[in-house]
Design a protein around this motif. Structure first.
Motif, PDB file in Angstrom:
ATOM      1  N   MET A   1     -50.019  44.599   7.585  1.00  0.00           N
ATOM      2  CA  MET A   1     -50.795  45.438   8.499  1.00  0.00           C
ATOM      3  C   MET A   1     -49.877  46.369   9.286  1.00  0.00           C
ATOM      4  O   MET A   1     -50.209  47.536   9.525  1.00  0.00           O
ATOM      5  N   GLN A   2     -48.724  45.854   9.708  1.00  0.00           N
ATOM      6  CA  GLN A   2     -47.780  46.687  10.439  1.00  0.00           C
ATOM      7  C   GLN A   2     -47.304  47.859   9.583  1.00  0.00           C
ATOM      8  O   GLN A   2     -47.175  48.988  10.069  1.00  0.00           O
ATOM      9  N   ARG A   3     -47.055  47.607   8.326  1.00  0.00           N
ATOM     10  CA  ARG A   3     -46.567  48.664   7.441  1.00  0.00           C
ATOM     11  C   ARG A   3     -47.598  49.770   7.274  1.00  0.00           C
ATOM     12  O   ARG A   3     -47.255  50.934   7.069  1.00  0.00           O
ATOM     13  N   ILE A   4     -48.856  49.409   7.365  1.00  0.00           N
ATOM     14  CA  ILE A   4     -49.929  50.389   7.206  1.00  0.00           C
ATOM     15  C   ILE A   4     -50.286  51.068   8.532  1.00  0.00           C
ATOM     16  O   ILE A   4     -50.396  52.285   8.623  1.00  0.00           O
ATOM     17  N   PHE A   5     -50.446  50.274   9.595  1.00  0.00           N
ATOM     18  CA  PHE A   5     -51.038  50.777  10.832  1.00  0.00           C
ATOM     19  C   PHE A   5     -50.037  51.103  11.938  1.00  0.00           C
ATOM     20  O   PHE A   5     -50.420  51.657  12.961  1.00  0.00           O
ATOM     21  N   ASN A   6     -48.768  50.731  11.764  1.00  0.00           N
ATOM     22  CA  ASN A   6     -47.767  50.981  12.809  1.00  0.00           C
ATOM     23  C   ASN A   6     -46.909  52.206  12.511  1.00  0.00           C
ATOM     24  O   ASN A   6     -45.770  52.294  12.966  1.00  0.00           O
ATOM     25  N   ARG A   7     -47.430  53.150  11.765  1.00  0.00           N
ATOM     26  CA  ARG A   7     -46.652  54.330  11.395  1.00  0.00           C
ATOM     27  C   ARG A   7     -46.447  55.283  12.567  1.00  0.00           C
ATOM     28  O   ARG A   7     -45.368  55.873  12.712  1.00  0.00           O
TER      29      ARG A   7
END
Length: 628
Positions: free
Chosen positions: A424-430
Motif C-alpha cells: 500500500m505504501q508503494r502505491i499510495f505514499n508517492r
C-alpha cells in the motif's frame, strides 16, 4: 458487498494481473512491526515497566525554526517541562482531574482489576442498563473512551485540537466471546480444507499453524484489540466500520489518523500461509548468503555475487539455466554484479492466481513446491477479498485526507501484514505519507525490518511512514514459542527492547534528516524515550513544524507528556477509542489491566494530578473551566 465496482486495484490486489505478482515475490522476507503498546517487559524474572510514565527532568530542546525556505536556520530554545501541571491539564476541568485520580487509584487494587469484567456484569444487573451506563461514563468509560459514535466524539476531538493534540480514531467495539468460542472460531478460520482432509501431509512449520491452546488470541494481551473471523459478511461489516472511522477522522480534523487491523479484513488462514512463504523465502536468501560466507551480517550488508548465485540456484534445481538468467536481466537488477536482499525481493514470478503464488523452496529437493497441495475456489476468493478490502480502505483514506495506520499483530501473522502494508505504501505514499506501518521493537529483528523497508522506500522514491511501539503480545508470544517449540522472537529483557527502540528511532530520524521523505510516530508513554527523541531532533536540527516526527499516547493516559508537547508545537496525537458502552467493555477491561502495571510501577501521574488540583484550589480556581 460487491467488489465489482473497484476499478483500479493496487499491486497487491489484482489477482489476475501482473501487479498481483508483487505480493509474494517482490518482498520475500519476514518483517514484523497499534495501535497498541505493551506496558511491561521481563528482566531477571521480574516485571519491569516498558511504556510507563517514568520520571525525567525538564527537557531542554534546542530546536530549529525556519523563517522561510532557503534562509539560514535560526535557533530557538524550547523547554518541555513534563512537571508543569498547568500546561499538562489546562484542557481538563476539576471534575475530570478527580475522575482521573479515582480511576487510576482503582486500577491499583488487584481484586478490582482481576475481576473487573465480572464486576461490570454484576453492576449492570444490580443498577440496570441506564444507571450502569451513567456510572461508566462518570468513571472508566469517560476516562478512556471519547464517545459512542463519530458525532458524539467531535467535541472532545476539537477541544484536544485547541490545545495542540490531534487524534487517531479507533472504533473499539469487540465481540464478547468465551474462551471456547474464540478457540473454535480461530481453528475454523486458520485451518484450510486441505489440512482438515489430510493433516500433516503438507510440511507446514509449527509456528505458522493454528494451535487450539493458543486459539484465543486475547490471552496475555492487555493493550491490543482482537478480531476473530466469522464469515465474509462480517469482514465486509468491519470494513464498513473502518470506512466510517476514516470518514469521521476526515470530518473531525484536517490532519487526522485512523487505525485499522488486518485480521478484521479477512480469513487469517491467508495471513498465516503468506507469512510462512515470506519467511521461507527470506530464509532461502540467508542460506544462499551463507554459501558465499556472508552469514551473520546485517540484512542490507549481505551482497551475493551474481555469478555464484546463478550457479547455486541451478545446482539446487530451482529453475533451468535460461529461467534463472532471465530473472536477473532487469534494468537495474544485478547490474552491479551483486544481489542484495532488496534485489532478491524484487524477483517476480509469472503465476497469476494468489494460491499459486504461495510456493516455497524445498531445501531437501531443491524444488519450488506449493505450501498446500490444493486450495478450494472459496479459499481463493477469500484471499482476493481481503486484498480488495485493504485497497478500498487505502483509497478511502486518500479521498478523505486521512493517514491510515496499520496495527501490528502476532509474529505468525505479521510478515504478511507488513508485506501488504508495504505494498500500500508503494502505491499510495508517492506524493505524501498516507500509509503507516507499525514496528514492534521488542522483536529481535525489529532493526532489520525497519532498515530494509527504509532502504526500499529510498530506492523507489516513496514516503516511508512508521509507527514505533515496544509491542503488545510479549507474554503470549513467549508462551507460544516455548510450548510449541520454536525460537522466542522477543528480546530477552526490557533494556534490550529499550535499546532496540532507540536504535530504530535514531535510524529513521537520520533518514528524515537526510532526505525528508520519512515520517515516524513515536508511540510511547515512556518519558525517557520522548526525551531521547527531543534530544536527537535537536542534534539533527529537526523542527517540529516540519511535521515529520509525531508523538502518540492513549486517550486518558500520560497527559503530562501529550499536552506540553502539543502546546510547544510538536505534532502529538491521542489514540481516541469510541463506541457504545456495552460494546467497548472488553477494551475498558484491558485498560484496567494495563493501568494496574503502570500505577503500581509509578505514582507519577497521580502525584501530578494532585499537584494541579492543589494549585487550582490555592489560586481560587475551584470551578476551573478550560478556555479555548
Amino acid at each position: 458487498m460487491s467488489y465489482t465496482k473497484v476499478s483500479t486495484l493496487p499491486a497487491l490486489v489484482r489477482a489476475s494481473s501482473e501487479n498481483i505478482k508483487r505480493i509474494c515475490w517482490s518482498q520475500g522476507r519476514c518483517r514484523s512491526s497499534v495501535a497498541s503498546t505493551q506496558r511491561k517487559e521481563v528482566e531477571g524474572g521480574k516485571e519491569q515497566p516498558v511504556d510507563d510514565c517514568s520520571v525525567v527532568k525538564d527537557v531542554q530542546a534546542d530546536l530549529i525554526s525556519q523563517t522561510n525556505k532557503g534562509t539560514d536556520a535560526q535557533r530557538q530554545k524550547i523547554a518541555i517541562d513534563f512537571d508543569n501541571t498547568h500546561e499538562a491539564y489546562k484542557s481538563k476541568d476539576n471534575i475530570e482531574l478527580l475522575r482521573s485520580l479515582l480511576v487510576f487509584k482503582l486500577c491499583t487494587f488487584d481484586f478490582l482489576v482481576d475481576k473487573n469484567k465480572e464486576l461490570m456484569d454484576l453492576s449492570k444487573k444490580v443498577f440496570g442498563q441506564q444507571l450502569f451506563e451513567r456510572l461508566m461514563k462518570m468513571t472508566f468509560y469517560g476516562q478512556f473512551v471519547a464517545g459512542e459514535d463519530h458525532n458524539s466524539i467531535k467535541p472532545l476531538i476539537r477541544k484536544n485540537q485547541a490545545f495542540g493534540v490531534g487524534s487517531v480514531l479507533d472504533y473499539s467495539v469487540e465481540e464478547d466471546l468465551t474462551q471456547e468460542e474464540a478457540e473454535k472460531k480461530e481453528m475454523d478460520a486458520c485451518v484450510s480444507e486441505a489440512e482438515k482432509e489430510s493433516p500433516g501431509i503438507d510440511h507446514r512449520e509449527k509456528k505458522y499453524k493454528a494451535h487450539r491452546q493458543f486459539g484465543d488470541r486475547r490471552g496475555g494481551v492487555v493493550s491490543a484489540r482482537t478480531y476473530f473471523y466469522a464469515d465474509e459478511a462480517k469482514c465486509d461489516k468491519q470494513m464498513e466500520t473502518f470506512l466510517n472511522c476514516i470518514k469521521a477522522s476526515g470530518g473531525a480534523s484536517t490532519d487526522g489518523f485512523s487505525a485499522v487491523k488486518m485480521t478484521a479484513l479477512g480469513r487469517p488462514q491467508f495471513l498465516l500461509q503468506f507469512s510462512e512463504v515470506l519467511v521461507k523465502w527470506r530464509r532461502f536468501f540467508n542460506l544462499l548468503a551463507a554459501q558465499q560466507g556472508k552469514s551473520g551480517m546485517d540484512a542490507l550488508e549481505q551482497k551475493l555475487e551474481l555469478g555464484q548465485l546463478k550457479e547455486s540456484l541451478t545446482k539446487l534445481g530451482v529453475g533451468n539455466k535460461d529461467d534463472i538468467e532471465n530473472w536477473f536481466t532487469g534494468e537495474k537488477l544485478g547490474s552491479s554484479g551483486t544481489i542484495d536482499l532488496l534485489d532478491w525481493n524484487s524477483l517476480i514470478n509469472d503465476r497469476t492466481s494468489i494460491s499459486n503464488l504461495l510456493v516455497i523452496p524445498n531445501f531437501e529437493t531443491g524444488q519450488l513446491e506449493p505450501l498446500l497441495r490444493k486450495f478450494t475456489v472459496e479459499e481463493e476468493k477469500q484471499m482476493k477479498r481481503m486484498l480488495q478490502r485493504v485497497d478500498v480502505l487505502a483509497k478511502h483514506a486518500v479521498d478523505n485526507g486521512v493517514r491510515l495506520m496499520v496495527d501490528a499483530e502476532q509474529t505468525y501473522f505479521q510478515p504478511a501484514i507488513s508485506r501488504l502494508t508495504l505494498e500500500m505504501q508503494r502505491i499510495f505514499n508517492r506524493q505524501k505519507p498516507i500509509i503507516f506501518n507499525t514496528y514492534q521493537c521488542y522483536l529481535k529483528e525489529a532493526y532489520d525490518n525497519v532498515s530494509v523497508d527504509v532502504e526500499l522506500s529510498r530506492r523507489e522514491g516513496w514516503f516511508f511512514g512508521a509507527k514505533l511501539v515496544r509491542g503488545a503480545y510479549m507474554y503470549q508470544e513467549r508462551s507460544r514459542a516455548k510450548e510449541i517449540g520454536y525460537e522466542d522472537p522477543i528480546n530477552p529483557d526490557y533494556e534490550t527492547t529499550n535499546r532496540m527502540y532507540h536504535k530504530c528511532l535514531e535510524f529513521v530520524l537520520e533518514e528524515i534528516n537526510q532526505n525528508q521523505k520519512a515520517n515516524v510516530m513515536v508511540a510511547s508513554h515512556n518519558e525517557d524515550t520522548v526525551k531521547f527523541t527531543l534530544e536527537k531532533m535537536n542534534e539533527m536540527a529537526l523542527s517540529p513544524t516540519e511535521n515529520k516526527v509525531y508523538f502518540g499516547q492513549l486517550l486518558g493516559m500520560c497527559d503530562q507528556i501529550s499536552f506540553p508537547l502539543g502546546q510547544a508545537g510538536f505534532p502529538v496525537y491521542k489514540y481516541v477509542p469510541y463506541g457504545p458502552v456495552n460494546e467497548v467493555i472488553p477494551y475498558l477491561s484491558r485498560r484496567a489491566l494495563e493501568n494496574r502495571g503502570i500505577m503500581k510501577g509509578s505514582q507519577r501521574e497521580r502525584t501530578l494530578l494532585w499537584k494541579e488540583l492543589k494549585r487550582r484550589f490555592l489560586n481560587g480556581q475551584v470551578f476551573y473551566k478550560p478556555v479555548y
